[in-house]
Each structure stands twice: as structure tokens, then as C-alpha cells.
Write a protein that holds these residues in place. Structure first.
Motif, PDB file in Angstrom:
ATOM      1  N   VAL A  81     -28.167-150.488 -48.638  1.00 18.73           N
ATOM      2  CA  VAL A  81     -27.314-149.420 -49.162  1.00 18.73           C
ATOM      3  C   VAL A  81     -25.848-149.842 -49.129  1.00 18.73           C
ATOM      4  CG1 VAL A  81     -26.622-147.009 -48.965  1.00 18.73           C
ATOM      5  CG2 VAL A  81     -28.957-147.687 -48.340  1.00 18.73           C
ATOM      6  N   ILE A  82     -25.202-149.756 -50.281  1.00 24.25           N
ATOM      7  CA  ILE A  82     -23.772-150.026 -50.410  1.00 24.25           C
ATOM      8  C   ILE A  82     -23.089-148.702 -50.745  1.00 24.25           C
ATOM      9  CG2 ILE A  82     -21.994-151.229 -51.733  1.00 24.25           C
ATOM     10  CD1 ILE A  82     -24.039-153.441 -52.272  1.00 24.25           C
ATOM     11  N   MET A  83     -22.175-148.265 -49.897  1.00 19.87           N
ATOM     12  CA  MET A  83     -21.463-147.012 -50.132  1.00 19.87           C
ATOM     13  C   MET A  83     -20.300-147.248 -51.087  1.00 19.87           C
ATOM     14  SD  MET A  83     -23.190-144.890 -48.269  1.00 19.87           S
ATOM     15  CE  MET A  83     -22.149-143.442 -48.556  1.00 19.87           C
ATOM     16  N   VAL A  84     -20.056-146.275 -51.970  1.00 19.82           N
ATOM     17  CA  VAL A  84     -18.915-146.331 -52.874  1.00 19.82           C
ATOM     18  C   VAL A  84     -18.206-144.976 -52.846  1.00 19.82           C
ATOM     19  CG1 VAL A  84     -19.939-148.067 -54.398  1.00 19.82           C
ATOM     20  CG2 VAL A  84     -20.328-145.654 -54.856  1.00 19.82           C
ATOM     21  N   SER A  85     -16.883-144.996 -52.894  1.00 21.14           N
ATOM     22  CA  SER A  85     -16.141-143.740 -52.882  1.00 21.14           C
ATOM     23  C   SER A  85     -14.664-143.971 -53.133  1.00 21.14           C
ATOM     24  CB  SER A  85     -16.316-143.026 -51.532  1.00 21.14           C
ATOM     25  OG  SER A  85     -15.631-141.790 -51.523  1.00 21.14           O
ATOM     26  N   SER A  86     -13.999-142.918 -53.621  1.00 21.73           N
ATOM     27  CA  SER A  86     -12.540-142.936 -53.694  1.00 21.73           C
ATOM     28  C   SER A  86     -11.944-142.498 -52.363  1.00 21.73           C
ATOM     29  CB  SER A  86     -12.060-142.002 -54.814  1.00 21.73           C
ATOM     30  OG  SER A  86     -12.577-140.695 -54.628  1.00 21.73           O
ATOM     31  N   ASP A  87     -12.789-141.975 -51.481  1.00 23.94           N
ATOM     32  CA  ASP A  87     -12.380-141.588 -50.126  1.00 23.94           C
ATOM     33  C   ASP A  87     -12.431-142.850 -49.269  1.00 23.94           C
ATOM     34  OD1 ASP A  87     -11.869-140.440 -47.709  1.00 23.94           O
ATOM     35  OD2 ASP A  87     -13.624-139.130 -47.673  1.00 23.94           O
ATOM     36  N   ASP A  88     -11.376-143.664 -49.366  1.00 32.66           N
ATOM     37  CA  ASP A  88     -11.436-145.016 -48.815  1.00 32.66           C
ATOM     38  C   ASP A  88     -10.443-145.234 -47.662  1.00 32.66           C
ATOM     39  OD1 ASP A  88      -9.179-144.867 -50.318  1.00 32.66           O
ATOM     40  OD2 ASP A  88      -9.588-146.605 -51.583  1.00 32.66           O
ATOM     41  N   ASN A  89     -10.315-144.221 -46.797  1.00 34.90           N
ATOM     42  CA  ASN A  89      -9.477-144.449 -45.618  1.00 34.90           C
ATOM     43  C   ASN A  89     -10.218-145.320 -44.615  1.00 34.90           C
ATOM     44  OD1 ASN A  89     -10.830-142.619 -43.436  1.00 34.90           O
ATOM     45  ND2 ASN A  89     -10.667-141.293 -45.227  1.00 34.90           N
ATOM     46  N   ASN A  90      -9.476-145.916 -43.699  1.00 37.30           N
ATOM     47  CA  ASN A  90     -10.050-146.858 -42.742  1.00 37.30           C
ATOM     48  C   ASN A  90     -11.228-146.282 -41.976  1.00 37.30           C
ATOM     49  OD1 ASN A  90      -8.225-148.890 -43.354  1.00 37.30           O
ATOM     50  ND2 ASN A  90      -7.738-149.325 -41.223  1.00 37.30           N
ATOM     51  N   ASP A  91     -11.053-145.074 -41.450  1.00 39.13           N
ATOM     52  CA  ASP A  91     -12.088-144.472 -40.608  1.00 39.13           C
ATOM     53  C   ASP A  91     -13.383-144.260 -41.380  1.00 39.13           C
ATOM     54  OD1 ASP A  91     -10.383-144.438 -38.451  1.00 39.13           O
ATOM     55  OD2 ASP A  91      -9.840-142.321 -38.653  1.00 39.13           O
TER      56      ASP A  91
END
Length: 225
Positions: A81-91
Motif C-alpha cells: 500500500v502506497i498512501m497518497v494525499s495533499s495532506d502532506d505534513n511531516n507527522d
């Protein structure tokens, strides 16, 4: 025709197109499927046992945070599984890796970065953007990996029961929804508590909610039955 190896689960057509272009460059003869919501993703996986890689949007319909990631790991442990998102903060990106994702690709990534991430995963490595700061809190890392391992030990039906516990449903409601006996639900709940190493269903529900980026409206209303 080659069997499908890759599925893109994302509700944004433009980003699916960009991913498909990168996949074509990185994976020979890969037939790529698409899903616009999490339920369609599960249906596609059931119908295509040759699938090997899932690109999963963090916020697509039916998926809240890392609930989809851990459900896939529980039901289909061989899938990458590879996650993708515009929610790309460090945490958020680090949390994805902690819970078992092979990579986290920001939606701001260009084609070259996406290709680099895919190549890295195909070589069996974990990938995060270079901009991610390497300041992982070890206690948090251990806690996340421990929870992911515990969730993976649940049977698929126990996992579903856990999601309903986290949603505040009583045993009678769960039994009705799953068309099983209430005594069977109680056995599942006992097994869930044991595997999660918690003493009651409230704590079990709270453990599951750690996967979410937005808590349900009835947060804290995890009643006993």
C-alpha cells in the motif's frame, strides 16, 4: 492481456492520470485499475487476485486517515500500500509509514518524484520525500507499529466488529448488521480485547480511532453491552 497488478484508489481524476503515467514508466505491462471510493476498491481487490500494489488516497470517500490502510493489511496482507494525499505534513507522512505503508506520495509531487517513489517500493524499500525531517519520536513509532501489528492479528470479521465498536454500536446492533448471533459478537469482542491488550470496549474503540484524522461525531460514546 496482462493481469492487473496495480489499482489507484483516488477520487481525483487528474491525479489518477498522473499516477498511471508514472506506473507505465516503472512497471512493465502493468494493467492499472481505478477506484473512486473505498468500497469500490475492496470490490476490485476481490475480483482481481493478481493485484499487488494499491495507491490509496488518505481522504477518499469511505477512508478516514489510516483506517483503510490497516483494513487492507488485515484483509489482504500481501498487498503493498502506497498512501497518497495533499495532506502532506511531516507527522501525517511519518504516521503512514509507522502504520505499515510502503510510501507516502504528496499530490504536489511531479512525475519524476512519483516514479522515484514507485521504483523505490519495487526494490522493497520504504520511501518518503526528502523534505521529511528525520526526527521520529521513538515512543510514538513503537506505539504505532504495535497497534498495526495488533490490528493485523484480528480476523477480518473481528476487524469489522472493531470498526463498529469504535462507531459506538452495541452488540445487538452489530449482530443485526453482520447477520450473526449476539453471542458470536460477544466472542469477537472478547478476542478483540485480548489481541489489543485492553480491558474494555471503550479502550478498543479509542485504539481504533487513533487511525483517524477526523474523529466521528459520537467520539467517546462507546457504550458497553
Amino acid at each position: 492481456m496482462s493481469e492487473s497488478k496495480v489499482i489507484i484508489a483516488d477520487d481525483h481524476p487528474l491525479f489518477r492520470t498522473a499516477l498511471k503515467q508514472a506506473i507505465i514508466e516503472c512497471i512493465d505491462d502493468a494493467q492499472t485499475l481505478e477506484a473512486e471510493c473505498f468500497s469500490d476498491l475492496l470490490t476490485a481487490i476481490e475480483r482481481n487476485p493478481s493485484l499487488e500494489i494499491v495507491f490509496l488516497d488518505l481522504h477518499m470517500p469511505g477512508n478516514n486517515g489510516f483506517t483503510g490502510l490497516t483494513q487492507l493489511q488485515n484483509h489482504y496482507p500481501d498487498l503493498v500500500v502506497i498512501m497518497v494525499s495533499s495532506d502532506d505534513n511531516n507527522d501525517t507522512m511519518q504516521k503512514a509509514i509507522n502504520f505499515g505503508a510502503a510510501a507516502f506520495i504528496p499530490k504536489s509531487a511531479d512525475l519524476q518524484m512519483i516514479s522515484t517513489a514507485i521504483d523505490c517500493v519495487l526494490e522493497g524499500d520504504i520511501w518518503l520525500p526528502e523534505c521529511v525531517e528525520n526526527n521520529v519520536d521513538q515512543q510514538t513509532l513503537i506505539a504505532h507499529r504495535r497497534l498495526a501489528k495488533q490490528l493485523a492479528q484480528l480476523t477480518p470479521q473481528q476487524y469489522i466488529v472493531l470498526t463498529q465498536i469504535a462507531d459506538g454500536q452495541l452488540n445487538k446492533q452489530i449482530a443485526y448488521d453482520l447477520d450473526i448471533k449476539e453471542t458470536t459478537v460477544k466472542k469477537h469482542v472478547s478476542a478483540i480485547l485480548s489481541k489489543l491488550e485492553v480491558n474494555n470496549r471503550t479502550l478498543a474503540g479509542l485504539a481504533y480511532q487513533e487511525l483517524m484524522l477526523t474523529l466521528p461525531e459520537n467520539d467517546g460514546d462507546l457504550q458497553s453491552a
